[in-house]
Design a protein around this motif. Sequence first.
Motif, PDB file in Angstrom:
ATOM      1  N   ILE A 182       1.052  -1.414  -0.200  1.00  0.00           N
ATOM      2  CA  ILE A 182      -0.269  -0.095   0.132  1.00  0.00           C
ATOM      3  C   ILE A 182       0.879   1.078   0.055  1.00  0.00           C
ATOM      4  N   LEU A 183       1.758   0.640   0.811  1.00  0.00           N
ATOM      5  CA  LEU A 183       2.669   2.175   0.602  1.00  0.00           C
ATOM      6  C   LEU A 183       3.355   2.714  -0.198  1.00  0.00           C
ATOM      7  N   GLY A 237       9.618  10.948   1.067  1.00  0.00           N
ATOM      8  CA  GLY A 237       9.247  10.326   1.914  1.00  0.00           C
ATOM      9  C   GLY A 237       8.744  11.123   3.459  1.00  0.00           C
ATOM     10  N   PHE A 238       9.196  10.185   4.427  1.00  0.00           N
ATOM     11  CA  PHE A 238       8.451  10.461   5.647  1.00  0.00           C
ATOM     12  C   PHE A 238       9.874   9.681   7.200  1.00  0.00           C
ATOM     13  N   LEU A 239      10.100  11.073   7.374  1.00  0.00           N
ATOM     14  CA  LEU A 239      11.460  10.669   7.988  1.00  0.00           C
ATOM     15  C   LEU A 239      10.664  10.969   9.791  1.00  0.00           C
ATOM     16  N   PRO A 284      14.544   3.693  14.030  1.00  0.00           N
ATOM     17  CA  PRO A 284      14.474   5.180  13.564  1.00  0.00           C
ATOM     18  C   PRO A 284      13.095   4.753  12.643  1.00  0.00           C
ATOM     19  N   PHE A 285      12.206   5.388  12.569  1.00  0.00           N
ATOM     20  CA  PHE A 285      10.741   5.388  11.781  1.00  0.00           C
ATOM     21  C   PHE A 285      11.153   5.920   9.981  1.00  0.00           C
ATOM     22  N   TYR A 286      10.990   5.027   9.138  1.00  0.00           N
ATOM     23  CA  TYR A 286      11.205   6.341   7.799  1.00  0.00           C
ATOM     24  C   TYR A 286      10.404   4.870   6.996  1.00  0.00           C
ATOM     25  N   ILE A 287       9.773   6.203   5.871  1.00  0.00           N
ATOM     26  CA  ILE A 287       9.559   5.698   4.732  1.00  0.00           C
ATOM     27  C   ILE A 287      10.330   6.774   3.503  1.00  0.00           C
ATOM     28  N   LEU A 288      11.606   6.547   2.689  1.00  0.00           N
ATOM     29  CA  LEU A 288      12.041   6.899   1.586  1.00  0.00           C
ATOM     30  C   LEU A 288      11.483   6.114   0.063  1.00  0.00           C
TER      31      LEU A 288
END
Length: 640
Positions: A182-183, A237-239, A284-288
Amino acid sequence: MNRPKPINVLSRQVYNQIAAGEVVERPASVVKELFENAVDAGASTITVSIANGGLDEIFVQDDGCGIEKEDLPRAFMSHATSKITDANDLLGIKTLGFRGEALASIASVSETRIASKTIDEEIGYVLTSSGGELSEITESPCMEGTAVTVSKLFFNTPARLKFLKTARSEESEVTNLIARLILANSTVAVKYYVDDKLELESFGDGLKDAVRAIYGVEALDNCYEISYDKNGILLEGFLGNINYYKGNRTYQTAIVNGRWVVDQTISSAAQNAYAPYLMKRQYPFYILKIDVDPEVVDVNVHPRKTEIRFQDNGVIYAVVKTVISRVLDGTEEAMNIIVNRPRASIVPTVSDDKPISEVEIKGKPYETFSYDRFRTPYEKSSESEYYSPIFEKKEESLQAKEPDYSAGYDVKPPKKLKTDVAQYVQEITDFTDEGALKSESLDDIFRKNKEYIEKCEREKQSYEQITEEVDKPFRIVGQALNTFLILECGDEIIMIDQHAAHERILFDKFCLRLKTNTVAKQRLLFPYAFKANALEADMITDMKNLFEDVGIDILPVGDGVFNVCSLPVELIDIDYDVFFRDILTDATFKDEKMPGVLREKIIQKACKSAIKSGDKLSEMEINSLVDQLKNNRQLKCPHG
């Protein structure tokens, strides 16, 4: 003399089953391949449904372009694909699939049904396969697009079937995968059903909405939204901010040219950028999302297509690490990278009359950013950005798809700690090892056994001597510096750290209760609720009895939410968020009676509750402390 064996040409069914060993490992592998085919078909809506963890049935339906009637049999053939035509296409792959072996491999180890209809056909067509044996094509009314049903996975390869996990574990793997898909494909609407229950849904409104659908609003409130585009490399993305860390790596997603990947270069760069701000067991949480020219990325590395190779890893590492470091450090360059700031992070506040360089950053002092730390040969001398000519964008723009799949655990469980009994057994085994018996004479074996027995006798005598010393009468001299207790024992003077001694006493009391299953519980007036992803929820369910043994009662509520109803009295005033976040990454919880996380918390509690250095003790308090220490004078503070 041995005669040579003839070389056999394997049948299509046999080599498809061999290929299935690499492509189709479990139900999640099937879902991944079918989902990627749907995305490559141009689908705007995809529905996925599994039954019994995917072991009984997997269903994937899309509204893509469909498959023409004459192409249906070819879809089940090995190395048949619509994605590429010749070897030159491998130099710039822009689709998720390209190898042409997934569907053939799936069909060879299951019962598979494909129903498809193109926009030009008035009716759809169905083709089924059982273990690779195709039926006749039949007409069937169906909607435009393709629907694939896979059932009885590994029915004809029982050796593979027995290596699968439980249905619940396989379901968790598929759910975790769908979250990543989905991401990855944030512009595609996705519905995911588990045993006819809607589990996840995304409306295809972009990455931000996809993040909200998977992780909730909390994730967006704690993340920087970023965008960096220079020298042929687009990073978006999101960091997560420095306070929004997780207990494991399943909250990390890396996407390259629309493909989810497991890449050490990206992972190391991100982890090293976060390293100054995170402690042990914090991830860490991330979506790159990284888009580069397809010609500088090799995706034809493994049949599962989750591993890639960059033509120049150094450039990718430098860009990822520098961009994340700039954002976290709060440098001036970060203003050109950050699209949206997290609401719950420590960030600079920019006023109208002050430049960014003069803004005070409250909270943890940041290390002064120096680009020299990251300077590499790839950097242009004319500008402070990483550069390599191989990453320059071509005239033809790349339409990158979204990423794919779910990050697996890469944490290796620690070796189980040896108890005294285990060490004893190992030492005995060393003398009876089969190889040793073959290579050593009988006299050597008897000699070693004699040495071992003598060693045990010495240890026994040493212990008896210590016991005698402990039981000797002693006289309390007093307290020095309000920190040390001074005892006189025969011709010896003993000094005891009062804080460490009391801490050890409190810690040992809990260990005794744990050993005898008499841990005192405190029921919470209001249960503490926390949310876990699919893999974490599966782990918590498996560990339910272990939690109860240490005094923690956890009840599942649904949708990955758990309620903590009671805790050991020693842990009532701890930070629940940190404690359960740490538990989810502590591999020792499954292997040890006193897991690492629990041990640390109990030690901290004992430390806070113990007598402090500097406390003036009365004679009665000193006597009480010494009496409790009578058999523990040889021990150390739990901290070591």
